[in-house]
Design a protein around this motif. Structure first.
Motif: not given
Length: 154
Positions: A118-136
């Protein structure tokens, strides 16, 4: 019971009911991110090798780590995050699990297994995850750690 007394009793019950209804509809207090009671920390860079400054992104290249906290049904949990930045873009991520129980271990493990996609290759300022692989819930600790890393990488 006389009519005026009965009328007063009903008015009192209606008033109490109205107060309860209004209180139930009132916005709840904003929850703030859990504060660390275990000394969550951030450090920059984790490998001690701050790279060149990237003027365009506003962040220095390097590897940074920080802990973030979140609240689960079992209490406050901590997750460790290590990000490698290049030109303000995430080039690698590593999650250090700090489970306090089997459920936390399960969800932090699932989160760790899916976060890179979900995050590799994204700008640091764009990072905001809400749910990853069922873990929120773990996402809250991750996002808190990312904010610490942003501060350190500037």
């Amino acid at each position: 019971m006389s009519f005026p007394v009965r009328k007063s009793v009903f008015a009192g019950i209606a008033g109490i009911s109205l107060v309860g209804t209004v209180a139930g509809c009132a916005p709840s207090a904003q929850s703030t991110p859990a504060q660390s009671t275990t000394g969550a920390s951030s450090s920059a860079p984790a490998d001690g090798t701050a790279g060149s400054s990237s003027a365009a992104s506003g962040y220095q290249d390097g590897t940074y780590s920080a802990d973030g906290n979140y609240v689960s049904p079992n209490g406050t949990e901590t997750v460790g995050v290590e990000l490698t930045l290049s030109g303000g873009t995430v080039s690698d991520v590593s999650i250090t699990q700090h489970p306090s129980n089997p459920n936390t271990r399960k969800f932090q493990g699932e989160f760790a297994g899916g976060i890179a996609a979900q995050i590799v290759g994204k700008k640091l300022d764009e990072l905001s995850v809400s749910k990853v692989a069922g873990s929120s819930l773990t996402s809250g600790g991750f996002n808190q750690a990312v904010e610490k890393i942003k501060s350190e990488a500037r």
